[in-house]
Design a protein around this motif. Sequence first.
Motif, PDB file in Angstrom:
ATOM      1  N   GLY A  66       0.812  -1.211   0.000  1.00  0.00           N
ATOM      2  CA  GLY A  66       0.000   0.000   0.000  1.00  0.00           C
ATOM      3  C   GLY A  66       0.847   1.262   0.000  1.00  0.00           C
ATOM      4  O   GLY A  66       0.501   2.248  -0.670  1.00  0.00           O
ATOM      5  N   LEU A  67       1.949   1.265   0.729  1.00  0.00           N
ATOM      6  CA  LEU A  67       2.845   2.425   0.707  1.00  0.00           C
ATOM      7  C   LEU A  67       3.406   2.660  -0.697  1.00  0.00           C
ATOM      8  O   LEU A  67       3.488   3.807  -1.163  1.00  0.00           O
ATOM      9  N   VAL A  68       3.777   1.581  -1.365  1.00  0.00           N
ATOM     10  CA  VAL A  68       4.300   1.714  -2.728  1.00  0.00           C
ATOM     11  C   VAL A  68       3.240   2.284  -3.664  1.00  0.00           C
ATOM     12  O   VAL A  68       3.502   3.197  -4.464  1.00  0.00           O
ATOM     13  N   MET A  69       2.013   1.773  -3.561  1.00  0.00           N
ATOM     14  CA  MET A  69       0.961   2.230  -4.455  1.00  0.00           C
ATOM     15  C   MET A  69       0.494   3.642  -4.107  1.00  0.00           C
ATOM     16  O   MET A  69       0.110   4.413  -5.005  1.00  0.00           O
ATOM     17  N   VAL A  70       0.507   4.021  -2.830  1.00  0.00           N
ATOM     18  CA  VAL A  70       0.182   5.401  -2.468  1.00  0.00           C
ATOM     19  C   VAL A  70       1.212   6.353  -3.052  1.00  0.00           C
ATOM     20  O   VAL A  70       0.867   7.431  -3.580  1.00  0.00           O
ATOM     21  N   PHE A  71       2.481   5.991  -2.990  1.00  0.00           N
ATOM     22  CA  PHE A  71       3.531   6.826  -3.576  1.00  0.00           C
ATOM     23  C   PHE A  71       3.335   6.975  -5.088  1.00  0.00           C
ATOM     24  O   PHE A  71       3.500   8.069  -5.647  1.00  0.00           O
ATOM     25  N   SER A  72       2.955   5.884  -5.748  1.00  0.00           N
ATOM     26  CA  SER A  72       2.783   5.932  -7.197  1.00  0.00           C
ATOM     27  C   SER A  72       1.505   6.664  -7.595  1.00  0.00           C
ATOM     28  O   SER A  72       1.495   7.424  -8.563  1.00  0.00           O
ATOM     29  N   ALA A  73       0.414   6.440  -6.869  1.00  0.00           N
ATOM     30  CA  ALA A  73      -0.878   6.982  -7.285  1.00  0.00           C
ATOM     31  C   ALA A  73      -1.096   8.426  -6.868  1.00  0.00           C
ATOM     32  O   ALA A  73      -1.968   9.099  -7.428  1.00  0.00           O
ATOM     33  N   SER A  74      -0.337   8.927  -5.895  1.00  0.00           N
ATOM     34  CA  SER A  74      -0.607  10.262  -5.355  1.00  0.00           C
ATOM     35  C   SER A  74       0.322  11.338  -5.902  1.00  0.00           C
ATOM     36  O   SER A  74       0.151  12.510  -5.540  1.00  0.00           O
ATOM     37  N   GLN A  75       1.281  10.985  -6.722  1.00  0.00           N
ATOM     38  CA  GLN A  75       2.241  11.991  -7.178  1.00  0.00           C
ATOM     39  C   GLN A  75       1.569  13.092  -7.996  1.00  0.00           C
ATOM     40  O   GLN A  75       1.796  14.286  -7.756  1.00  0.00           O
ATOM     41  N   ILE A  76       0.751  12.701  -8.960  1.00  0.00           N
ATOM     42  CA  ILE A  76       0.120  13.706  -9.821  1.00  0.00           C
ATOM     43  C   ILE A  76      -0.867  14.537  -9.027  1.00  0.00           C
ATOM     44  O   ILE A  76      -0.963  15.769  -9.206  1.00  0.00           O
ATOM     45  N   GLU A  77      -1.618  13.904  -8.143  1.00  0.00           N
ATOM     46  CA  GLU A  77      -2.568  14.635  -7.299  1.00  0.00           C
ATOM     47  C   GLU A  77      -1.852  15.672  -6.445  1.00  0.00           C
ATOM     48  O   GLU A  77      -2.338  16.806  -6.269  1.00  0.00           O
ATOM     49  N   ALA A  78      -0.694  15.310  -5.901  1.00  0.00           N
ATOM     50  CA  ALA A  78       0.058  16.253  -5.065  1.00  0.00           C
ATOM     51  C   ALA A  78       0.616  17.402  -5.898  1.00  0.00           C
ATOM     52  O   ALA A  78       0.556  18.576  -5.487  1.00  0.00           O
ATOM     53  N   LEU A  79       1.140  17.113  -7.075  1.00  0.00           N
ATOM     54  CA  LEU A  79       1.693  18.168  -7.918  1.00  0.00           C
ATOM     55  C   LEU A  79       0.608  19.121  -8.414  1.00  0.00           C
ATOM     56  O   LEU A  79       0.830  20.337  -8.515  1.00  0.00           O
ATOM     57  N   GLN A  80      -0.557  18.590  -8.734  1.00  0.00           N
ATOM     58  CA  GLN A  80      -1.652  19.458  -9.173  1.00  0.00           C
ATOM     59  C   GLN A  80      -2.151  20.357  -8.054  1.00  0.00           C
ATOM     60  O   GLN A  80      -2.706  21.419  -8.308  1.00  0.00           O
ATOM     61  N   SER A  81      -1.959  19.935  -6.807  1.00  0.00           N
ATOM     62  CA  SER A  81      -2.356  20.756  -5.654  1.00  0.00           C
ATOM     63  C   SER A  81      -1.256  21.698  -5.201  1.00  0.00           C
ATOM     64  O   SER A  81      -1.414  22.389  -4.173  1.00  0.00           O
ATOM     65  N   GLY A  82      -0.136  21.741  -5.919  1.00  0.00           N
ATOM     66  CA  GLY A  82       0.969  22.617  -5.561  1.00  0.00           C
ATOM     67  C   GLY A  82       1.811  22.101  -4.415  1.00  0.00           C
ATOM     68  O   GLY A  82       2.471  22.895  -3.731  1.00  0.00           O
ATOM     69  N   LEU A  83       1.792  20.795  -4.197  1.00  0.00           N
ATOM     70  CA  LEU A  83       2.555  20.198  -3.103  1.00  0.00           C
ATOM     71  C   LEU A  83       3.712  19.395  -3.650  1.00  0.00           C
ATOM     72  O   LEU A  83       3.855  19.207  -4.868  1.00  0.00           O
ATOM     73  N   SER A  84       4.544  18.903  -2.747  1.00  0.00           N
ATOM     74  CA  SER A  84       5.632  18.025  -3.154  1.00  0.00           C
ATOM     75  C   SER A  84       5.065  16.697  -3.650  1.00  0.00           C
ATOM     76  O   SER A  84       3.992  16.243  -3.207  1.00  0.00           O
ATOM     77  N   SER A  85       5.779  16.060  -4.556  1.00  0.00           N
ATOM     78  CA  SER A  85       5.283  14.801  -5.122  1.00  0.00           C
ATOM     79  C   SER A  85       5.214  13.685  -4.077  1.00  0.00           C
ATOM     80  O   SER A  85       4.482  12.716  -4.252  1.00  0.00           O
ATOM     81  N   THR A  86       5.971  13.819  -2.999  1.00  0.00           N
ATOM     82  CA  THR A  86       5.967  12.797  -1.941  1.00  0.00           C
ATOM     83  C   THR A  86       5.161  13.221  -0.725  1.00  0.00           C
ATOM     84  O   THR A  86       5.312  12.636   0.349  1.00  0.00           O
ATOM     85  N   TYR A  87       4.297  14.224  -0.871  1.00  0.00           N
ATOM     86  CA  TYR A  87       3.569  14.755   0.274  1.00  0.00           C
ATOM     87  C   TYR A  87       2.674  13.694   0.906  1.00  0.00           C
ATOM     88  O   TYR A  87       2.752  13.417   2.108  1.00  0.00           O
ATOM     89  N   PHE A  88       1.818  13.077   0.116  1.00  0.00           N
ATOM     90  CA  PHE A  88       0.902  12.074   0.652  1.00  0.00           C
ATOM     91  C   PHE A  88       1.646  10.818   1.111  1.00  0.00           C
ATOM     92  O   PHE A  88       1.260  10.184   2.093  1.00  0.00           O
ATOM     93  N   PHE A  89       2.712  10.481   0.409  1.00  0.00           N
ATOM     94  CA  PHE A  89       3.489   9.312   0.807  1.00  0.00           C
ATOM     95  C   PHE A  89       4.143   9.510   2.167  1.00  0.00           C
ATOM     96  O   PHE A  89       4.168   8.597   3.004  1.00  0.00           O
ATOM     97  N   GLN A  90       4.672  10.703   2.411  1.00  0.00           N
ATOM     98  CA  GLN A  90       5.316  10.968   3.694  1.00  0.00           C
ATOM     99  C   GLN A  90       4.312  10.886   4.844  1.00  0.00           C
ATOM    100  O   GLN A  90       4.610  10.321   5.907  1.00  0.00           O
ATOM    101  N   LYS A  91       3.117  11.437   4.645  1.00  0.00           N
ATOM    102  CA  LYS A  91       2.097  11.347   5.691  1.00  0.00           C
ATOM    103  C   LYS A  91       1.679   9.896   5.930  1.00  0.00           C
ATOM    104  O   LYS A  91       1.488   9.480   7.081  1.00  0.00           O
ATOM    105  N   GLN A  92       1.540   9.138   4.842  1.00  0.00           N
ATOM    106  CA  GLN A  92       1.166   7.735   5.013  1.00  0.00           C
ATOM    107  C   GLN A  92       2.279   6.935   5.681  1.00  0.00           C
ATOM    108  O   GLN A  92       2.003   6.019   6.473  1.00  0.00           O
TER     109      GLN A  92
END
Length: 485
Positions: free
Chosen positions: A103-129
Amino acid sequence: MTTDRHAPQPPPRGRGTVRPGSRASAPAPGAPPARARGTALRRAGRAPAPAPRRPPKRPEPRRTTGGPEGLRRALDRARRAWDRPLTAYYLVLGGSLLLTALGLVMVFSASQIEALQSGLSSTYFFQKQLVAAVLGSVLMLAASRMPVRLHRACAYPLLAVSVFLLCLVQVPGIGHAVNGNQNWIQLGGPFQLQPSEFAKLGLVLWGADLLARKGEKRLLNEWKHMLVPLVPVAFLLLGLIMLGGDMGTAIILTAILFGLLWLLGAPTRLFATTLGVAAVLGFLLITSSPNRMSRLGCLGATDPGPNDQCWQAVHGIYALASGGWFGSGLGASVEKWGQLPEPHTDFIFAVTGEELGLAGTLSVLALFAALGYAGIRVAGRTEDSFVRYAAGGVTTWITAQAAVNIGAVLGLLPIAGVPLPLFSYGGSALLPTMFAIGLLIAFARDDPAARVALDMRQPAFGRMRAGVRKKTMRRRSEGPPSGER
């Protein structure tokens, strides 16, 4: 010159002959021949009789590993390995850790674009998870080491705190709405808390302790003790959750309630009556909301429809269909580039199917099936009623939530907005789930056969150190005295 044919001839020389006149060929003077000496010694009982010749061994038939016999032998070995005392313990521990890591691997892969579109770092959601996974691992370890009586002691405080937080969500200025559902509490900064996730754990522990206490007092033979106060408290939690509009969590709480009643052995008439009441209430709640009715109308949809009301459901199917057998590779998903809403939360299973293919999705399903089997095995083999109800409640919670999430992604169930346990993004969902996994681990370790097997398993380093100490003491005790008094 003539030769006598009857004169003794010298023996032919060879490798095994002895020349005349040597020491080996000259018998002692006056000694009987060797054969006569052996016979005399055997008669006197001073020489063993010659061993009889053994018949030649027949070659053993080769064992065939193929065919029906080999298949039966392999199935027997697998069944014996499956019936070992520590099977449930290893399935729960290994399955949960694998699901969390994947799940950590897939969160890192699936959340990168969502984070960049929100003006955040590409690893933002992964770091919180990742932070939530570390904290959840601590909770899981603590829960796995806690005794059963301490779990029972935590039941009532956890339920009271859950009810208080669910009431606090409805207070203006404290409760926070996400996607139209007001079921969050803002903790400051990027951290939020969803109390409804902790209400699942509170209902499991409190319900298990309540039913176990009533069972000890022989009160469960009457239907009113089966339902009261279990069903009213569960309806209280459902009402507080539905005030925030979270229909998905309400479905999971209802599944936990019926799981406890099933384990309790409620009569069919009582079980069917309660199920009918819950079905009527659910129907009224669905028909009273246009949003829920539109989700119900997207079952089996292959087209986004008017106003793109089935956009998320259809693009989830598109993601699964484009994955093939082994997927397009990690990070190569197309649907996560703004086409699929919530790719790292509710629809992370669709991104997994697109990037890892059918092999990846079947692996996730197999891990959840292993967790479900292990939980049922723990609940079925224990003699403690609290352990039976709690293990059954946790198993119902995890398997029902996984079925609702995956069924929505596959288009078989309405989109309920529940995360995939141990897999989707969300710290509020991950923390109580990992604590519940720690409960299952503690219950699996508490089995008498598993406890004996764990006591017999000593680390190799410990065995080596024990051997060194034992050998050292033996050397000291067997050595010469030092002369000290």
